[in-house]
Design an enzyme around this catalytic site. Structure first.
Site, PDB file in Angstrom:
ATOM      1  N   THR A  84     -24.965  10.894   7.304  1.00 18.01           N
ATOM      2  CA  THR A  84     -23.987   9.876   6.920  1.00 18.01           C
ATOM      3  C   THR A  84     -24.399   8.483   7.385  1.00 18.01           C
ATOM      4  O   THR A  84     -24.340   7.517   6.623  1.00 18.01           O
ATOM      5  CB  THR A  84     -22.604  10.231   7.503  1.00 18.01           C
ATOM      6  OG1 THR A  84     -22.120  11.421   6.875  1.00 18.01           O
ATOM      7  CG2 THR A  84     -21.606   9.104   7.255  1.00 18.01           C
ATOM      8  N   GLY A 142     -22.456  17.094  11.132  1.00 14.45           N
ATOM      9  CA  GLY A 142     -21.785  15.829  10.874  1.00 14.45           C
ATOM     10  C   GLY A 142     -20.365  15.931  10.356  1.00 14.45           C
ATOM     11  O   GLY A 142     -19.639  16.889  10.648  1.00 14.45           O
ATOM     12  N   HIS A 149     -30.578 -18.929  30.746  1.00 16.14           N
ATOM     13  CA  HIS A 149     -29.662 -19.993  30.319  1.00 16.14           C
ATOM     14  C   HIS A 149     -30.378 -20.907  29.329  1.00 16.14           C
ATOM     15  O   HIS A 149     -31.541 -21.248  29.527  1.00 16.14           O
ATOM     16  CB  HIS A 149     -29.208 -20.807  31.530  1.00 16.14           C
ATOM     17  CG  HIS A 149     -28.381 -22.001  31.171  1.00 16.14           C
ATOM     18  ND1 HIS A 149     -27.056 -21.891  30.794  1.00 16.14           N
ATOM     19  CD2 HIS A 149     -28.686 -23.328  31.095  1.00 16.14           C
ATOM     20  CE1 HIS A 149     -26.584 -23.106  30.535  1.00 16.14           C
ATOM     21  NE2 HIS A 149     -27.564 -23.993  30.701  1.00 16.14           N
TER      22      HIS A 149
END
Length: 588
Positions: free
Chosen positions: A128, A236, A552
């Protein structure tokens, strides 16, 4: 979800209410010899849904480091394959019924342990997630997200950008999703073939201890019976469609049909406001469709942390062409004809069970969660019975349990079929855990360390429990709950992109520093959550991670601020000892 709330919660946050939680622990990827003498770099199996295969990201074999432990280095998987024969009693060491992301991850790890492996798949490799879920939906979200960005002239103007009219090709967007799924499916298949995994075509089922049969309906040329020391069931799930809803695949459909994006209705109703419904509302509204949510409970996004849900409603619903009906069931849905006859939806009050309204829309998508695909497995041959919802019962080690609650020797079940946590990366993690237990190394996956994400714009992600659940635990266990929060509005990188909407929140124990949950909504939230989920998985406390250094300016500083705000209460004895030590130093 409307008719089966527990199924939708299992897809996104069942662990919160039940104490369970299905991200994938770190897994070493296969080292496949290549014609050019290069082998792929190792990466995390959690990246599989994004299409990273063992055939990609190669590095020269000469730069691989030798073993630092003093033990003999493990040979490449290509050489393992040539020696990975069963002990003579069975055809295979491991047979996996179903080859979605979970079965694929289990197969890779099993080969790395020297096992001879076969997978049985009756549909498409990748299951899926790759073919009708995670992968193609992200392609639609990526394309529609660009359309939304280009149409947001106010945002672009703030960045100094002006563009003309924005147009898109629906068919080309649909093709992008289809082509991506086909590409990833091919990658997964080749990754198995390259390490010697046998791919058997057909529908597999148990045939007694250590035996599995497989075949296809009406095909006598396909199938057979094979033996294996161990068997993993990894079949599944399928979309859950409540009674009273007639699916025609055109005007009334599930996510399976929606991913094809065959047409764009002017107005669509989406039954269920979980992460599947939210993601498709993001796609549809970006492409010009109006959306109406139909939700059984009295609030939207019932599985989310409530504070995060409120912000999500403000960012993802209120400012878009979306309205909603809560506390009602869609008890009857009748298909229509595009452009000629509307879809009719009968709304029934959840509490009184009386019809309160009838909607007429162009289309209706059913996003009420998923149901396990566990029929036709001949479970009774091993004295196994599913629960009322169709899930196969398992132990913490993924071992299948019989009707008496005892472990069925050598049979395991992973992924959506066991219902522990219905996410692709959780299935892969469970598969790895099952293989570890087969190999005699006891392993239990901490499902509360498995992250989940909703790939809307902006994204939503979480790991662990909600604030509501954490408060319950605090009262039950008698500890003080710590809560820290931070905003994207204070993050330089987010502000540089004019994407300051969003927040992050951490829940932790004030006495021990144990991290109970982290929730994020904002730019790239799905990527940011992994520092927190890995901290939980490895047992790090807030005291351990608050000294981590973050580059940063980056979005990761949102979590940096979150961690640094956390403070653990020191025991009274420790506080007294610290004060005494300070007095002694002063006196000296």
């Amino acid at each position: 979800a409307v008719h089966s709330r527990h199924l939708d919660m299992a897809s996104f946050a069942a662990h919160r209410a039940s104490g369970l939680a299905t991200g994938c622990g770190a897994q070493q990827r296969p080292l496949c010899a290549q014609p050019n003498g290069r082998v792929p770099a190792r990466s995390s199996a959690a990246l599989l849904p994004m299409g990273v295969s063992c055939l990609e990201h190669c590095v020269p074999a000469s730069v691989l480091r030798p073993s630092l432990s003093g033990h003999r280095a493990r040979p490449l998987r290509s050489s393992i394959v040539s020696h990975a024969t069963a002990d003579g009693k069975f055809d295979y060491d491991l047979v996996i019924i179903g080859c979605g992301v979970g079965g694929h991850g289990a197969a890779l790890h099993a080969v790395e342990q020297g096992m001879k492996v076969a997978v049985i798949e009756g549909a498409e490799i990748g299951g899926t997630c790759v073919n009708r879920g995670c992968v193609p939906s992200k392609a639609l979200l990526a394309a529609s997200g660009r359309v939304r960005d280009f149409k947001n002239t106010q945002h672009l103007k703030a960045l100094g950008i002006q563009i003309g009219a924005v147009e898109f090709d629906r068919g080309a967007i649909a093709d992008h999703a289809k082509n991506l799924a086909n590409s990833i499916q091919g990658n997964l298949k080749r990754s198995l073939e390259s390490i010697g995994v046998d791919i058997l075509v057909g529908n597999g089922k148990l045939a007694g201890p250590n035996k599995v049969t497989y075949g296809l309906p009406g095909r006598i040329d396909v199938g057979g019976t094979i033996s294996a020391r161990d068997v993993i069931i990894a079949t599944g799930s399928v979309p859950f469609v409540p009674p009273g809803i007639a699916i025609d695949g055109k005007t009334v459909f599930t996510s399976d049909h929606a991913l094809k994006l065959e047409w764009l209705p002017n107005w669509i109703a989406i039954i269920g406001s979980g992460y599947i419904g939210l993601e498709f509302s993001d796609v549809y509204t970006a492409l010009g469709t109006e959306v109406t949510f139909i939700e059984a409970v009295d609030m939207l996004m019932p599985g989310f942390d409530r504070e995060i849900a409120r912000m999500a409603q403000r960012l993802l619903i209120n400012g878009r062409p979306i309205d909603y009906h809560t506390g009602v069931l869609a008890t009857k849905v009748t298909p229509g004809i595009p452009g000629i006859k509307p879809v009719t939806i009968e709304l029934t009050d959840f509490k009184t069970r009386k019809v309160v309204d009838v909607l007429e829309v162009d289309a209706c998508m059913v996003a009420t969660g998923r149901a396990p695909f566990t029929t036709g497995l001949n479970l009774s041959s091993m004295n196994i019975q599913t629960d009322k919802r169709g899930f196969i019962p398992v132990s913490d080690k993924m071992e299948v349990l019989d009707t008496a609650g005892k472990v069925v020797p050598n049979v395991y079940c992973i992924g959506d079929a066991n219902g522990k946590y219905m996410l692709a990366h959780a299935a892969s993690a469970q598969g790895i855990s099952a293989v570890e237990n087969m190999a005699g190394r006891s392993h239990v996956l901490n499902h509360l360390s498995v992250p989940a994400a909703c790939f809307t714009h902006p994204e939503v992600s979480f790991v662990g429990v909600t604030q509501e659940k954490a408060e319950e635990l605090s009262k039950e266990q008698g500890f003080k709950l710590g809560i820290t929060k931070t905003s994207f509005k204070g993050n330089s990188k987010a502000l540089a992109e004019k994407e300051g909407d969003g927040m992050a929140k951490m829940l932790y124990r004030k006495d021990t520093g144990e991290i109970l949950g982290v929730h994020i909504i904002g730019l790239h939230a799905a990527d940011l959550i992994h520092e927190a989920s890995n901290a939980i998985a490895t047992g790090q406390t807030v005291e351990d991670i608050k000294f981590n250094v973050h580059a940063h300016p980056t979005l990761s500083e949102v979590l940096d601020e979150l961690f640094k705000q956390a403070h653990v209460d020191k025991p009274a004895a420790s506080v007294s000892a610290a004060k005494a030590s300070t007095k002694q130093k002063v006196a000296a």
